[in-house]
Design an enzyme around this catalytic site. Structure first.
Site, mmCIF file in Angstrom:
data_model
loop_
_atom_site.group_PDB
_atom_site.id
_atom_site.type_symbol
_atom_site.label_atom_id
_atom_site.label_comp_id
_atom_site.label_asym_id
_atom_site.label_seq_id
_atom_site.Cartn_x
_atom_site.Cartn_y
_atom_site.Cartn_z
ATOM 1 N N CYS A 85 0.849 -1.200 0.000
ATOM 2 C CA CYS A 85 0.000 0.000 0.000
ATOM 3 C C CYS A 85 0.881 1.245 0.000
ATOM 4 O O CYS A 85 1.634 1.477 0.948
ATOM 5 C CB CYS A 85 -0.919 0.006 1.207
ATOM 6 S SG CYS A 85 -1.977 1.478 1.277
ATOM 7 N N HIS A 144 -0.097 4.301 0.338
ATOM 8 C CA HIS A 144 -0.774 5.427 0.977
ATOM 9 C C HIS A 144 -0.508 5.514 2.475
ATOM 10 O O HIS A 144 -1.080 6.378 3.142
ATOM 11 C CB HIS A 144 -2.288 5.321 0.735
ATOM 12 C CG HIS A 144 -2.654 5.157 -0.706
ATOM 13 N ND1 HIS A 144 -2.932 3.922 -1.257
ATOM 14 C CD2 HIS A 144 -2.755 6.060 -1.719
ATOM 15 C CE1 HIS A 144 -3.217 4.067 -2.540
ATOM 16 N NE2 HIS A 144 -3.105 5.352 -2.856
ATOM 17 N N CYS A 167 -10.849 8.343 10.416
ATOM 18 C CA CYS A 167 -9.991 8.698 9.291
ATOM 19 C C CYS A 167 -8.560 8.878 9.784
ATOM 20 O O CYS A 167 -8.324 9.472 10.842
ATOM 21 C CB CYS A 167 -10.494 9.989 8.645
ATOM 22 S SG CYS A 167 -9.514 10.499 7.205
ATOM 23 N N CYS A 181 -6.820 15.069 10.183
ATOM 24 C CA CYS A 181 -8.254 14.840 9.978
ATOM 25 C C CYS A 181 -8.809 14.064 11.164
ATOM 26 O O CYS A 181 -8.482 12.889 11.349
ATOM 27 C CB CYS A 181 -8.510 14.084 8.682
ATOM 28 S SG CYS A 181 -10.278 13.793 8.357
ATOM 29 N N HIS A 216 -17.237 10.043 3.526
ATOM 30 C CA HIS A 216 -16.197 11.024 3.847
ATOM 31 C C HIS A 216 -14.921 10.744 3.058
ATOM 32 O O HIS A 216 -14.288 11.667 2.528
ATOM 33 C CB HIS A 216 -15.909 10.982 5.350
ATOM 34 C CG HIS A 216 -14.672 11.723 5.743
ATOM 35 N ND1 HIS A 216 -14.650 13.085 5.919
ATOM 36 C CD2 HIS A 216 -13.401 11.278 5.992
ATOM 37 C CE1 HIS A 216 -13.426 13.458 6.257
ATOM 38 N NE2 HIS A 216 -12.648 12.378 6.318
ATOM 39 N N HIS A 273 -9.592 10.902 1.242
ATOM 40 C CA HIS A 273 -8.808 10.354 2.360
ATOM 41 C C HIS A 273 -8.892 8.829 2.274
ATOM 42 O O HIS A 273 -9.956 8.250 2.485
ATOM 43 C CB HIS A 273 -9.356 10.855 3.697
ATOM 44 C CG HIS A 273 -9.154 12.315 3.890
ATOM 45 N ND1 HIS A 273 -9.638 12.998 4.997
ATOM 46 C CD2 HIS A 273 -8.511 13.248 3.126
ATOM 47 C CE1 HIS A 273 -9.305 14.274 4.890
ATOM 48 N NE2 HIS A 273 -8.621 14.445 3.764
ATOM 49 N N CYS A 320 -7.828 0.497 3.107
ATOM 50 C CA CYS A 320 -7.440 1.520 2.134
ATOM 51 C C CYS A 320 -8.472 1.525 1.010
ATOM 52 O O CYS A 320 -8.641 0.513 0.316
ATOM 53 C CB CYS A 320 -6.039 1.254 1.593
ATOM 54 S SG CYS A 320 -5.502 2.465 0.350
ATOM 55 N N CYS A 348 -7.815 -34.345 11.894
ATOM 56 C CA CYS A 348 -7.865 -33.880 13.279
ATOM 57 C C CYS A 348 -6.661 -34.374 14.067
ATOM 58 O O CYS A 348 -6.221 -33.721 15.014
ATOM 59 C CB CYS A 348 -9.165 -34.322 13.944
ATOM 60 S SG CYS A 348 -9.436 -36.118 13.946
ATOM 61 N N HIS A 400 -12.196 -39.081 16.925
ATOM 62 C CA HIS A 400 -11.872 -37.675 16.705
ATOM 63 C C HIS A 400 -10.875 -37.220 17.758
ATOM 64 O O HIS A 400 -10.988 -37.575 18.936
ATOM 65 C CB HIS A 400 -13.143 -36.816 16.774
ATOM 66 C CG HIS A 400 -12.903 -35.365 16.506
ATOM 67 N ND1 HIS A 400 -12.422 -34.902 15.306
ATOM 68 C CD2 HIS A 400 -13.074 -34.273 17.305
ATOM 69 C CE1 HIS A 400 -12.313 -33.579 15.360
ATOM 70 N NE2 HIS A 400 -12.702 -33.180 16.568
#
Length: 913
Positions: free
Chosen positions: A8, A10, A43, A48, A64, A70, A83, A153, A642
């Site tokens: 990312c 940002h 945000c 902000c 927003h 943003h 994001c 299992c 099991h």
């Protein structure tokens, strides 16, 4: 999920964010509609302060973000980031953890910057308590389920039990740089990835262990398909493979250590008793010539109390051990694997074994593992104590059907301990092997390996044979009523039995099974104990395993001195306790025509399992009490069922049930009532916690020092998780000459950490070992040896290829030599660089057959290869050995006119070398 955090672009737009700010915003409302939480979104854009609602309401957070451009927002309930531009989840944990990083590495501020790119010492300081309190606000780690891949299992329960063994998990989390292997299928890498996912702070609800499942199927075909398997067999196979991939040769550094310590006589006097009796010197008076120092050496014999244990916690944001320190969890030193040794007892000498206690000794490094599932070296003599009645050692071979839930235990009658005396032991040399035997160790052997001393005595001549065997787990029989009565009358008549419950665990197999189980428990609780019989405890199972056996009738002892079958007696005791004790209860029996499961409840303690009654006098372990870590249970029958696991979380101390992908918190009484099948116990020591806190205090003093000391990162991990870490073992990153092996230098920062002088001196005085390392350099001697070895390999393989090519081009060779393929494979592995040890002399004994005339011929069906006379001469000149087996070809002369074509005769002859 782990890959997305770097993708990312940002994240740079995030302003200053602290967890306190996010917690404060979570108590507010949506700034657009006024709705309260949960699932408000904040945000993260610089400057902000907007907080909006999510999709469950009007989704003002998305509105927003789109309006203001943003991109990043955080959920104020789960603290997960999204994001909008990348349309995926991203991670903020690096920014949140930034204030913590400066406090965890004090050495960067107070010591000069290292010339070599080494990581700073992971020592906790006083202000790390704040980071721990922040960690406590997050969800406990390790509570991650595992998806069932189809009757898997058995694998999930075993992996959860191992995952909750802190010494092993801490190694894979904190010493990831040590997880290196070139062996396929690299199961250690798959396990490391799995552990990292399970113990990650942002853990998922469950993981899918596909990679590890695929790897274990490549290792052992038994686990292929979708049939139910035995969890104990899976554990053994997994730990065997992990050991094989992570094992390292033990460096023989006795001379090196003595040279470094020769100028510190005062320190030597303080640590005169630092070396504990090894199995070599316990059984021999003159075995020190071929012994190297290993992890297993070192006990503070110079003081009146047992050697104390220390802790250097790792970084607070990652280390499990810091949580353990807060909860006073206890740990111990896992000692190392050793070879089987034979002891001969002469009838004309002393009548006690007191002489064994007086043998001076120094610790012995671990020996190579066997490739068999039980990983116990096969003895070459009659001292091997596994009989058909009851194995007196932990070795037991499973012979059950692969589709059944477990493998069959052998019949285990509990016998009365006969009265007899043992003679003074004298060592019989095991016989020198042609090839030098290399000793190996790994984190698996350090944690799980213990040793048992097994003895067999001839009741006619009083000769005693002894075997020291390494065990990874103890397979214990479940005694019946008669056996239990004998045990209590003969062994525990003066020891009160520990109380326990009689109810079996709740088996979630439908409402009918629940109702039947509930009625059974009610009936049991209302019925006097004499009706159902006495409670079987784990101590009873241990006593049955270690009880003496009479060897008579069809099970007589073959005495080497008498040269006849004689009545005898055998018994065994623990010679060395492991850090993690794995106990396997033999609940499954597989006869010729049918199989069944023993459903008897065995009461086991959650804390304070004491093994002192089962220790040999020569036992080197100081801590003998264990606390339960995890228990694997099987619900069902011998043919189907099991597996689930109950494990104690090391962070909060609570017990949890791991049922595939479902993880549920349970009360400890549920664990006590469980029908245990495999149990993991861990050594406990309160003294270790106090010593660790003392080292933390020393580290917090931040005393300026002119010297920096390098110490093994792996040994520091033992500090974090072992109660008895043993002496400092810097040999793990040093060669026998005191330098860094060339092949390790490029990742030396993963092998060592830096200690300030005051911490090093304290640890060195308390634990001994070493050697002290202030400078890291590539060993020039090893470099020359590596180059010479590479040249030798290149010459040998080039010469062989040349000679073999000429042999293949020869249409009718007059003579063909035979060579054992077993030896040839060893030689091939050596010249190709897969094995650093030369194969030793040529051994054709496996393919040779001696005729009545004394001539040696090729054995029919033997595993051999054909080489030319020149190739044989070349290999024999390098390695020697034999016997020489040649197949000659000759054309017979015709004896009469009727013999028109000549007869080819092949004569095999052998000439002893």
């Amino acid at each position: 999920m782990g890959d997305s955090r770097d993708l990312c672009p940002h994240l740079d737009s995030i302003g200053e964010v602290t967890k306190e700010d996010l917690l404060l915003k979570s108590m507010g409302t949506c700034q657009s509609c006024g709705v309260t939480g949960p699932n408000l979104w904040a945000c993260l854009q610089v400057a902000c302060p907007y907080v909006g609602c999510g999709e469950s309401f009007a989704d003002h957070s998305t509105i927003h973000a789109q309006a203001k451009k943003h991109n990043l927002t955080v959920n104020l309930t789960t603290f997960r980031l999204w994001c909008y531009a990348c349309e995926k989840e991203v991670f903020l944990e690096q920014r949140l953890a930034a204030p913590l990083l400066g406090s965890s590495k004090f050495s960067e501020q107070d010591s000069p910057p290292p010339s070599h790119p080494l990581k700073a010492v992971p020592i906790a300081v006083a202000d790390e308590g704040e980071s721990e309190s922040e960690d406590d606000d997050l969800k406990p780690r390790g509570l991650t389920g595992m998806k069932n891949l189809g009757n898997s299992c058995y694998m999930n329960a075993a992996l959860q039990a191992l995952s909750n063994c802190p010494p092993l998990t801490q190694f894979f989390l904190e010493c990831g740089g040590l997880v290196r292997t070139d062996k396929k299928p690299a199961l250690c890498k798959s396990y490391q990835k799995l552990v990292s996912e399970v113990w990650h702070k942002k853990r998922p609800s469950y993981v899918v262990p596909t990679s590890l499942s695929h790897g274990i199927k490549l290792v052992n075909p038994m686990f292929r398909g979708y049939a139910q398997q035995d969890t104990q067999e899976f554990l053994r196979c997994l730990m065997d493979q992990l050991h094989e991939e992570l094992k390292e040769p033990v460096v023989a550094t006795v001379a090196l250590t003595e040279a470094r310590d020769s100028d510190s006589s005062d320190t030597d006097e303080k640590r005169e008793g630092d070396r504990s009796p090894s199995e070599d010197e316990f059984l021999s008076c003159d075995s020190s010539s071929d012994r190297g120092e290993g992890d297993g050496q070192g006990r503070g014999g110079g003081s009146s109390q047992a050697e104390t244990e220390l802790l250097i916690p790792d970084e607070a944001s990652r280390a499990i051990s810091e949580k353990e320190r807060m909860k006073d969890r206890k740990f111990s030193w896992g000692q190392q694997r050793t070879n089987s040794e034979q002891v001969d007892e002469d009838a004309d000498v002393d009548t006690t074994m007191a002489a064994l206690d007086d043998q001076p000794a120094e610790a012995q490094p671990p020996s190579p593992r066997s490739s068999s599932p039980c990983r116990t070296p096969e003895p070459d003599n009659d001292a091997h104590l596994c009989s058909s009645s009851r194995p007196c050692s932990p070795v037991h071979h499973h012979e059950g059907h692969a589709k059944l839930s477990s493998s069959p235990p052998r019949a285990s009658p509990v016998r009365m301990a006969p009265s007899y005396v043992l003679k003074k032991a004298q060592v019989l040399s095991a016989g020198s092997r042609r090839r030098k035997e290399q000793r190996y160790r790994s984190v698996i052997s350090d944690i799980f390996d213990g040793s048992i001393l097994s003895l067999v005595q001839c009741l006619t001549c009083d000769r005693v044979s002894a075997t020291v065997e390494t065990f990874q787990d103890l397979s214990l029989p479940i005694p019946g009523k008669e056996d239990l009565a004998k045990l209590h009358s003969a062994i525990y008549q003066n020891v009160p039995a520990k109380p326990g419950t009689c109810g079996d665990s709740y088996a979630a197999q439908g409402w009918l099974a629940f109702i039947v189980e509930y009625i059974r428990r009610f009936v049991v609780s209302c019925t006097p104990s004499w009706f159902w019989g006495p409670v079987v405890t784990l101590e009873d199972c241990l006593a049955a395993f270690f009880a003496a056996d009479e060897l008579k009738g069809d099970n007589m002892y073959s005495c080497e001195r008498c040269k006849k079958l004689r009545n005898g007696v055998k018994y065994c005791k623990v010679l060395r306790l492991p850090e993690i004790l794995c106990i396997h209860l033999k609940r499954f029996r597989h006869e010729v025509m049918y199989s069944f499961k023993i459903n008897s409840h065995v009461s086991f303690p959650l804390e304070g399992l004491d093994l002192r009654p089962f220790l040999a006098k020569e036992c080197t372990s100081q801590i003998t009490t264990y606390d339960l870590l995890s228990v694997i249970c099987h619900h069902g029958t011998a043919g189907s069922g099991h597996y689930i696991a109950y494990c104690q979380n090391v962070i909060n101390g609570q017990w949890y049930e791991f049922d595939d992908q479902y993880v549920t918190e349970v009360h400890e009484t549920v664990v006590q009532n469980a029908e245990g099948y495999v149990l993991f116990y861990r050594k406990s020591s309160e003294e270790a916690v106090r010593e660790r806190q003392q080292v933390v205090s020393l580290a917090a003093m931040r005393e300026p020092s002119l010297l920096r000391f390098y110490v093994s990162r792996e040994w520091l991990n033992k500090f974090n998780t072992f109660a008895e870490p043993g002496p400092i073992t810097n040999q793990t990153f040093l060669c026998s000459h005191g330098g860094i092996p060339p092949h390790k230098y490029h990742y030396i920062d993963d092998l060592v950490v830096i200690l300030p002088q005051n911490v090093w001196e304290h640890l060195y005085n308390r634990f001994g070992g070493g050697p002290a390392v202030n400078h890291l350099y590539v060993c020039s001697i090893c470099q020359v040896e590596i180059e010479a070895l590479a040249k030798r390999r290149r010459i040998e393989i080039d010469t062989f290829i040349k000679l073999n090519k000429a042999f293949q081009a020869e249409e009718s060779p007059g003579i063909i030599y035979c060579i054992s393929m077993q030896w040839f494979r060893e030689w091939e592995a050596f010249v190709k660089g897969k094995d650093n040890e030369p194969p030793g002399p040529i051994d054709n004994s496996r393919i040779a057959q001696v005729k009545g005339s004394g001539h040696v011929q090729l054995k029919q069906g033997a595993d051999y290869g054909q080489i030319s006379e020149e190739t044989w001469t070349y290999l024999n000149s390098l390695y020697g050995g034999g016997p020489e087996i040649a197949i000659r070809q000759s054309v017979a002369q015709p004896l009469g006119p009727e013999s028109l074509h000549g007869e080819q005769k092949i004569e095999a002859e052998a000439r002893a070398v």
